[in-house]
Write a protein that holds these residues in place. Structure first.
Motif, PDB file in Angstrom:
ATOM      1  N   HIS A 147       0.845  -1.191   0.000  1.00  0.00           N
ATOM      2  CA  HIS A 147       0.000   0.000   0.000  1.00  0.00           C
ATOM      3  C   HIS A 147       0.880   1.241   0.000  1.00  0.00           C
ATOM      4  O   HIS A 147       1.927   1.268   0.637  1.00  0.00           O
ATOM      5  CB  HIS A 147      -0.874   0.052   1.265  1.00  0.00           C
ATOM      6  N   PHE A 167       0.089   4.925   1.040  1.00  0.00           N
ATOM      7  CA  PHE A 167      -0.874   5.864   1.595  1.00  0.00           C
ATOM      8  C   PHE A 167      -0.298   7.270   1.581  1.00  0.00           C
ATOM      9  O   PHE A 167       0.706   7.541   2.241  1.00  0.00           O
ATOM     10  CB  PHE A 167      -1.240   5.497   3.036  1.00  0.00           C
ATOM     11  N   ASP A 195     -10.960  -2.023   3.037  1.00  0.00           N
ATOM     12  CA  ASP A 195     -10.536  -0.684   2.656  1.00  0.00           C
ATOM     13  C   ASP A 195      -9.883  -0.036   3.865  1.00  0.00           C
ATOM     14  O   ASP A 195      -9.807  -0.641   4.942  1.00  0.00           O
ATOM     15  CB  ASP A 195     -11.740   0.099   2.136  1.00  0.00           C
ATOM     16  N   HIS A 196      -9.369   1.170   3.677  1.00  0.00           N
ATOM     17  CA  HIS A 196      -8.588   1.807   4.739  1.00  0.00           C
ATOM     18  C   HIS A 196      -9.056   3.222   5.037  1.00  0.00           C
ATOM     19  O   HIS A 196      -9.473   3.942   4.137  1.00  0.00           O
ATOM     20  CB  HIS A 196      -7.105   1.854   4.336  1.00  0.00           C
ATOM     21  N   ILE A 243      -3.769   3.870  10.789  1.00  0.00           N
ATOM     22  CA  ILE A 243      -4.452   3.226   9.678  1.00  0.00           C
ATOM     23  C   ILE A 243      -5.464   2.255  10.266  1.00  0.00           C
ATOM     24  O   ILE A 243      -5.119   1.404  11.082  1.00  0.00           O
ATOM     25  CB  ILE A 243      -3.460   2.461   8.781  1.00  0.00           C
ATOM     26  N   SER A 270      -9.462  -0.194  -4.854  1.00  0.00           N
ATOM     27  CA  SER A 270      -8.705   0.329  -3.727  1.00  0.00           C
ATOM     28  C   SER A 270      -9.409   1.592  -3.247  1.00  0.00           C
ATOM     29  O   SER A 270      -9.662   2.500  -4.044  1.00  0.00           O
ATOM     30  CB  SER A 270      -7.273   0.653  -4.160  1.00  0.00           C
ATOM     31  N   VAL A 295      -9.208   4.403  -0.096  1.00  0.00           N
ATOM     32  CA  VAL A 295      -8.553   4.931   1.095  1.00  0.00           C
ATOM     33  C   VAL A 295      -9.238   6.244   1.446  1.00  0.00           C
ATOM     34  O   VAL A 295      -9.316   7.154   0.618  1.00  0.00           O
ATOM     35  CB  VAL A 295      -7.043   5.179   0.877  1.00  0.00           C
ATOM     36  N   TYR A 306      -9.212   9.543   3.893  1.00  0.00           N
ATOM     37  CA  TYR A 306      -8.313  10.312   4.752  1.00  0.00           C
ATOM     38  C   TYR A 306      -9.158  11.260   5.591  1.00  0.00           C
ATOM     39  O   TYR A 306     -10.075  11.898   5.090  1.00  0.00           O
ATOM     40  CB  TYR A 306      -7.324  11.120   3.908  1.00  0.00           C
TER      41      TYR A 306
END
Length: 157
Positions: A82, A84, A101-102, A111, A138, A140, A142
């Motif tokens: 990954h 990030f 997912d993150h 994370i 993917s 992500v 934030y």
């Protein structure tokens, strides 16, 4: 907690992968599997963290060997890489990987992994709209930490 059966299976897969590639089966490469798969399943680690962990346990492995081995583990499907935001590449074990997912905190850098069935529905709808079989994605997110006294926030000097 490390699962010896999972580690043995990962080593067998890696051994077969290296044989097909015509690559050497060195103890150092297999020690990277031991360390990566000893981590909690939801933990992400960078090369430097893995290097320090291995050095602290008495290994003489080089950073270059760790980099190269992690690339091979990603290629063989045994690790996921990954990237990030502004962070260095982070890796996690993939043998027992369930897609997730993150969420990455912009402030404390923690994370967190999550799964939401609505994302699967969105994937299916987009696939239908674009007449495409979506095979991976993917996501992500934030955000900024709002946790009072978050232990991960940088402490003032």
């Amino acid at each position: 907690m490390a699962n010896p059966e999972v580690i043995d299976k990962a080593k067998k897969i890696f051994e077969d992968f290296l044989a097909k590639q015509g690559s050497r089966k060195t103890p150092e490469r297999f020690s990277v599997i031991d360390e990566l798969y000893a981590l909690p399943q939801d933990e992400h680690i960078d090369v430097e963290g893995l290097f320090l962990k291995m050095r602290n346990s008495g290994s003489t492995i080089s950073r270059a060997t760790i980099y190269n081995t992690l690339d091979l583990l990603v290629e063989s499907g045994l690790a996921v890489k990954h990237q990030f935001k502004d962070k260095v590449a982070l890796y996690e074990q993939a043998l027992t990987y369930k897609h997730h997912d993150h969420h990455v905190c912009n402030q404390c850098r923690k994370i967190r992994e999550f799964s939401d069935p609505k994302i699967k529905e969105i994937k299916e709808a987009i696939g239908k709209e674009f007449q495409s079989s979506i095979i991976s994605h993917s996501l992500v997110l934030y955000g900024d930490c709002t946790i009072k006294n978050c232990e991960n926030l940088p402490q003032p000097i």
